[in-house]
Design a protein around this motif. Structure first.
Motif, PDB file in Angstrom:
ATOM      1  N   ARG A   1     -11.405   2.442 -54.392  1.00  6.39           N
ATOM      2  CA  ARG A   1     -10.429   2.740 -53.346  1.00  6.39           C
ATOM      3  C   ARG A   1      -9.340   1.688 -53.291  1.00  6.39           C
ATOM      4  NH1 ARG A   1     -11.982   0.611 -47.550  1.00  6.39           N
ATOM      5  NH2 ARG A   1     -13.036  -1.269 -48.187  1.00  6.39           N
ATOM      6  N   CYS A   2      -8.195   2.142 -52.832  1.00  5.35           N
ATOM      7  CA  CYS A   2      -7.074   1.260 -52.536  1.00  5.35           C
ATOM      8  C   CYS A   2      -6.452   1.768 -51.243  1.00  5.35           C
ATOM      9  CB  CYS A   2      -6.046   1.264 -53.662  1.00  5.35           C
ATOM     10  SG  CYS A   2      -4.606   0.229 -53.287  1.00  5.35           S
ATOM     11  N   ILE A   3      -6.391   0.898 -50.260  1.00  9.55           N
ATOM     12  CA  ILE A   3      -5.858   1.265 -48.951  1.00  9.55           C
ATOM     13  C   ILE A   3      -4.804   0.233 -48.567  1.00  9.55           C
ATOM     14  CG2 ILE A   3      -6.400   1.533 -46.494  1.00  9.55           C
ATOM     15  CD1 ILE A   3      -9.279   2.302 -47.422  1.00  9.55           C
ATOM     16  N   VAL A   4      -3.664   0.717 -48.096  1.00 11.20           N
ATOM     17  CA  VAL A   4      -2.665  -0.159 -47.483  1.00 11.20           C
ATOM     18  C   VAL A   4      -2.634   0.246 -46.018  1.00 11.20           C
ATOM     19  CG1 VAL A   4      -0.251  -0.869 -47.387  1.00 11.20           C
ATOM     20  CG2 VAL A   4      -1.331  -0.402 -49.606  1.00 11.20           C
ATOM     21  N   ARG A   5      -3.177  -0.619 -45.170  1.00  6.62           N
ATOM     22  CA  ARG A   5      -3.343  -0.334 -43.740  1.00  6.62           C
ATOM     23  C   ARG A   5      -2.346  -1.155 -42.933  1.00  6.62           C
ATOM     24  NH1 ARG A   5      -9.174  -0.226 -42.725  1.00  6.62           N
ATOM     25  NH2 ARG A   5      -8.833   1.903 -43.433  1.00  6.62           N
ATOM     26  N   ILE A   6      -1.435  -0.468 -42.261  1.00  4.25           N
ATOM     27  CA  ILE A   6      -0.464  -1.132 -41.399  1.00  4.25           C
ATOM     28  C   ILE A   6      -1.194  -1.535 -40.121  1.00  4.25           C
ATOM     29  CG2 ILE A   6       1.750  -0.956 -40.221  1.00  4.25           C
ATOM     30  CD1 ILE A   6       1.930  -0.618 -43.297  1.00  4.25           C
ATOM     31  N   THR A   7      -1.105  -2.824 -39.785  1.00  4.62           N
ATOM     32  CA  THR A   7      -1.850  -3.327 -38.626  1.00  4.62           C
ATOM     33  C   THR A   7      -0.953  -3.703 -37.445  1.00  4.62           C
ATOM     34  OG1 THR A   7      -1.834  -5.562 -39.542  1.00  4.62           O
ATOM     35  CG2 THR A   7      -3.746  -4.173 -40.057  1.00  4.62           C
ATOM     36  N   GLY A   8       0.354  -3.759 -37.658  1.00  6.24           N
ATOM     37  CA  GLY A   8       1.253  -4.079 -36.549  1.00  6.24           C
ATOM     38  C   GLY A   8       2.568  -4.652 -37.028  1.00  6.24           C
ATOM     39  N   ARG A   9       3.351  -5.082 -36.078  1.00  8.15           N
ATOM     40  CA  ARG A   9       4.632  -5.713 -36.388  1.00  8.15           C
ATOM     41  C   ARG A   9       4.393  -7.179 -36.715  1.00  8.15           C
ATOM     42  NH1 ARG A   9       8.910  -2.384 -35.215  1.00  8.15           N
ATOM     43  NH2 ARG A   9       8.466  -0.638 -33.825  1.00  8.15           N
ATOM     44  N   PHE A  10       5.209  -7.715 -37.619  1.00  9.01           N
ATOM     45  CA  PHE A  10       5.070  -9.103 -38.050  1.00  9.01           C
ATOM     46  C   PHE A  10       5.378 -10.064 -36.899  1.00  9.01           C
ATOM     47  CE2 PHE A  10       7.348 -12.748 -40.234  1.00  9.01           C
ATOM     48  CZ  PHE A  10       6.200 -13.429 -40.562  1.00  9.01           C
ATOM     49  N   ARG A  11       6.522  -9.898 -36.267  1.00  9.54           N
ATOM     50  CA  ARG A  11       6.919 -10.759 -35.141  1.00  9.54           C
ATOM     51  C   ARG A  11       7.512  -9.879 -34.043  1.00  9.54           C
ATOM     52  NH1 ARG A  11      10.505 -15.163 -37.858  1.00  9.54           N
ATOM     53  NH2 ARG A  11      10.612 -15.937 -35.740  1.00  9.54           N
ATOM     54  N   PRO A  12       6.672  -9.189 -33.293  1.00 14.03           N
ATOM     55  CA  PRO A  12       7.178  -8.264 -32.275  1.00 14.03           C
ATOM     56  C   PRO A  12       8.039  -8.980 -31.243  1.00 14.03           C
ATOM     57  CG  PRO A  12       4.793  -8.521 -32.091  1.00 14.03           C
ATOM     58  CD  PRO A  12       5.223  -9.273 -33.303  1.00 14.03           C
ATOM     59  N   GLY A  13       9.174  -8.343 -30.929  1.00 15.31           N
ATOM     60  CA  GLY A  13      10.069  -8.895 -29.919  1.00 15.31           C
ATOM     61  C   GLY A  13      11.077  -9.893 -30.453  1.00 15.31           C
ATOM     62  N   ILE A  14      10.972 -10.272 -31.709  1.00 11.80           N
ATOM     63  CA  ILE A  14      11.915 -11.214 -32.311  1.00 11.80           C
ATOM     64  C   ILE A  14      12.758 -10.412 -33.303  1.00 11.80           C
ATOM     65  CG2 ILE A  14      12.165 -13.286 -33.728  1.00 11.80           C
ATOM     66  CD1 ILE A  14       9.487 -14.212 -32.494  1.00 11.80           C
ATOM     67  N   LEU A  15      14.069 -10.376 -33.080  1.00 10.96           N
ATOM     68  CA  LEU A  15      14.954  -9.504 -33.851  1.00 10.96           C
ATOM     69  C   LEU A  15      14.724  -9.562 -35.357  1.00 10.96           C
ATOM     70  CD1 LEU A  15      18.364  -9.843 -31.979  1.00 10.96           C
ATOM     71  CD2 LEU A  15      17.081  -7.744 -32.374  1.00 10.96           C
ATOM     72  N   THR A  16      14.630 -10.739 -35.939  1.00 13.15           N
ATOM     73  CA  THR A  16      14.554 -10.853 -37.396  1.00 13.15           C
ATOM     74  C   THR A  16      13.191 -10.490 -37.975  1.00 13.15           C
ATOM     75  OG1 THR A  16      14.087 -13.203 -37.166  1.00 13.15           O
ATOM     76  CG2 THR A  16      16.389 -12.570 -37.556  1.00 13.15           C
TER      77      THR A  16
END
Length: 156
Positions: A19-34
């Motif tokens: 198996r190969c899974i790419v699981r999105i777990t969240g935003r890298f830096r939520p609330g910070i524009l960049t």
């Protein structure tokens, strides 16, 4: 505000346990524009010879590229995710339906898995991409090179 549940952008598995899974777990830096629209992901790779979890960060451009590559994918073709920031993942479709999945993380691991997915996995992965985009929509716009602001429709 509660973080959404992890969502699989890629989920390729076969009855043999590969198996190969790419699981999105969240935003890298939520609330910070960049960093707000950059998504954190885990790459999970398993076969008889490997069991790995690797980190990956995906920009909206990476998702756009993945969508474009999925659209032209077929036997003898390769699609992949290569953000240029470390880990890359390439999926090559063979004529007999098998997939070769190469995962390269220059600092930790390079491996190739063979997986034979069932059904119309390309259509399924287009749907997975759409779910990722609905779960973590683009909320930042680049108004000029290096200048960012919140998009007008951003949910707060």
């Amino acid at each position: 505000m509660t973080e959404p549940a992890p969502t699989d952008l890629i989920h390729l598995a076969d009855p043999d346990g590969n198996r190969c899974i790419v699981r999105i777990t969240g935003r890298f830096r939520p609330g910070i524009l960049t960093g707000h629209d950059i998504l954190r992901a885990d790459v999970l790779a398993s076969a008889s010879f490997v069991d790995a979890r690797l980190d990956l960060h995906l920009s909206q451009r990476d998702l756009d590229s993945w969508e474009q590559q999925l659209s032209s994918l077929g036997p003898g073709r390769t699609a992949g995710i290569d953000s240029g920031r470390g880990l890359s993942l390439d999926i090559h479709v063979h004529e007999d339906g098998w997939l070769s999945i190469q995962i390269s993380d220059p600092d930790r691991l390079t491996t190739v898995l063979g997986v034979r997915p069932r059904g119309d996995w390309i259509t399924e992965h287009r749907e997975r991409l759409e779910k990722v985009r609905l779960t973590w929509p683009r909320e930042v716009v680049e108004t000029a090179p290096g200048a960012y602001e919140w998009s007008p429709g951003r949910a707060r």
